[in-house]
Write an enzyme that holds these catalytic residues in place. Sequence first.
Site, PDB file in Angstrom:
ATOM      1  CG  PHE A 287      -8.418  57.134 -59.525  1.00 43.89           C
ATOM      2  CD1 PHE A 287      -7.105  57.520 -59.352  1.00 43.89           C
ATOM      3  CD2 PHE A 287      -8.711  56.144 -60.457  1.00 43.89           C
ATOM      4  CE1 PHE A 287      -6.098  56.958 -60.112  1.00 43.89           C
ATOM      5  CE2 PHE A 287      -7.709  55.578 -61.224  1.00 43.89           C
ATOM      6  CZ  PHE A 287      -6.400  55.998 -61.049  1.00 43.89           C
TER       7      PHE A 287
ATOM      8  NE  ARG B 286      -8.160  52.338 -65.324  1.00 41.15           N
ATOM      9  CZ  ARG B 286      -8.063  52.005 -64.035  1.00 41.15           C
ATOM     10  NH1 ARG B 286      -7.278  52.681 -63.229  1.00 41.15           N
ATOM     11  NH2 ARG B 286      -8.771  51.014 -63.550  1.00 41.15           N
TER      12      ARG B 286
END
Lengths: 172, 546
Positions: B374, B436
């Site tokens: 992203f 993440r």
Amino acid sequence: MAAHPLERRWIVISVLLVTAMGGLIVATASLHGLHPPSNVETIDSTRLHLTPEFAEDHLGVERAKDGTVVVRLVMARYMVHPQEITLPADTPIVLRVASADVLHGLHVPGTNIGTQVVPGYVAEVRTTIRFDSAAKIGTPNADGSVTLPLFCNEYCGLGHQSMWGRVRVTRP
Amino acid sequence: MSSAAGRREPGSASRLALAHMWVAFGLFAVASVLGVYQLLERDHFVRTSAAAYYESSTLHGVVQAFVLTTFFIVGFGYCVTAASLGRPIRRLGLAWLGFWTMLVGSVVAALSIAAGKATVLYTFYPPMVAHWTFYAGAALLLVGSLAWTWITIAETVGWKRENPGRPVPLAQFGMTAAAILWAWTLVGVVVEVVFQLLPLSLGLAPSVDVGLARTLFSWTLHPIVYFWLIPAYVALYALVPKSAGGYLFSDEVGRIAFVMLLVFSLPIGLHHIFVDPEQAAGWKLMHALGTFLVAVPTLLTGFTVTASLETAGRLRGGKGLFGWIGRLPWSEPVTLGGILAVIVLLPGGFGGLVNASYAMNVMVHNTAWITAHFHLILGGTVVTMYFASAYALWPKLTGRRLHSKGMATAQLWLWFVGLLLLTVPWHYQGLLGMPRRVAYMPYDPALVARWERWNVLILAGGVLMVLSAVLLVVNLLLTHRGPAEEGGRELAFADTLAPVVRVPALLNGFTVWNWLLVALMTLSWAYPIGQFFFIGVHKALPWGFR
């Protein structure tokens, strides 16, 4: 207004491309049973300790009569219960995981073990660990097994990073 | 007021657009610095606390994903509407009301996060609850932007009534698609915030159905990306060919792309929760296949923009299969931005197809791969086109020449190189299983060392991106004080190779497509959402994040 011939060719290529990719997914899903973990099974997360399945003495690894290895885990801030498990490679495994509080995620890199653990639901992962894949990520042990981390991979609060355990993968 | 002075002073509509875009870029620059702080924390150069890391992560995400995008798009949208329809925006009062609502909402939410009351990340994650001001602020930001949605649709409808039979200009057609998409997109998150999170955080509801909340959020999560992307595509179709000195290759394919983006980006959100237990495999597979369909308009856009650039390169004397590429005006910021935005769309789109791949998704889910994906899409294609658009718009809005083209091209290159340094290693770390959104990594030291080997490249990338953000802000600020722009105040859009005289009614309006969406949304979401009312859910109790 007609599309340019080059443009028309590109539209055909684009459609074929995505059809091929979609087709491949439908094929692997229907022929090889490759699905993401999906198990719409509800449970009361506030009463896990009172359920027959997720009471503390039932957690951990158990071998079912048909040879399948069944693993039951509870994730709660900021722990995985039990913290260490041993799993045989190249053997069908069913993991059943529940959260006792908030949203968690379970991931064991080097394997296909990965699922969100949503309070109110039992997450279920059916997989087989390949020893070679596990060995690429894991730390080798003296007895020939490898150790992989098993961690929470969804932010669950300020102690999220401390929420992890270990999986020892033994050769079949 | 003399005519010269009148030309120099931004009109009220220009002030409106500039106000939106300055909020966007100002907060963007601050949030970029937070991104580098997070890298420094992950790389052990600074050691504050896990709480500070997650708080920064929340603010970085909320600003870049919600504030930067929404404010920029609304400001950009007003410019495109006025310029393409050739008349000033009406309903300026409503537009300013929307602006102030969005601003108050953003400030309230940001203060709530900065005060340490809302460290729940920008994806909310119930049953963790933040202070109610966080949700109220977020809701105001979203609801305020609906003023723009209303104005954009009303302008298009009014223009069509006054110009029967004439095609709506492509740029406005695209922005109308974005406006309609935004209204549809917001339904999921607004229902979640208003009916679940606000009551929970105010103590009015004792518990929350997490499966329902996650499903509602996934309704919003995919189309929101296309809400960010459509204005970037509008700039690619309408501004880039013009700045390169070429023609738009095809107007009609652009319209088809915008319609497809609207129709196909909405019924596919379950791919964000592929590995969630609360949805059955069949529904996930259906949404996965829809996700592949939405790749088509992006493939079409890539073709049309490249072909348009080729017309420019050939007009400028480029010969041979690739000779036109060197002839493109690489020193024009808008052209350069367009080229770099399309280049980063290749790895970004590829990663997206991997994420969409149903069973394969589990391998990359919540790893650094996703962060990389992203950042390439939002931080790459989308934001690069926002930069390029700003360089096209600022001289028109301020009436003053862009302070420095050299600084602008340097800014775009720095961003591009920084982004690749940031995201290529992240992909690799993700494949090695690195999660993440963790403040520290206390896991097996040997594995962590393998992940962290790449951190120096990532950090370098982040630093280059912050430098780039600073250059952007400085260049735009100095433009306000520069000499008068000689080229007039009208924003000019690319002409099409063949003049657009008529377009089919289906590609000139959205009524049919909205009805199709009603059918598709019912088909894709009625059961996945409705099931929670009869499968016997157990709601979860609220938890703080501490």
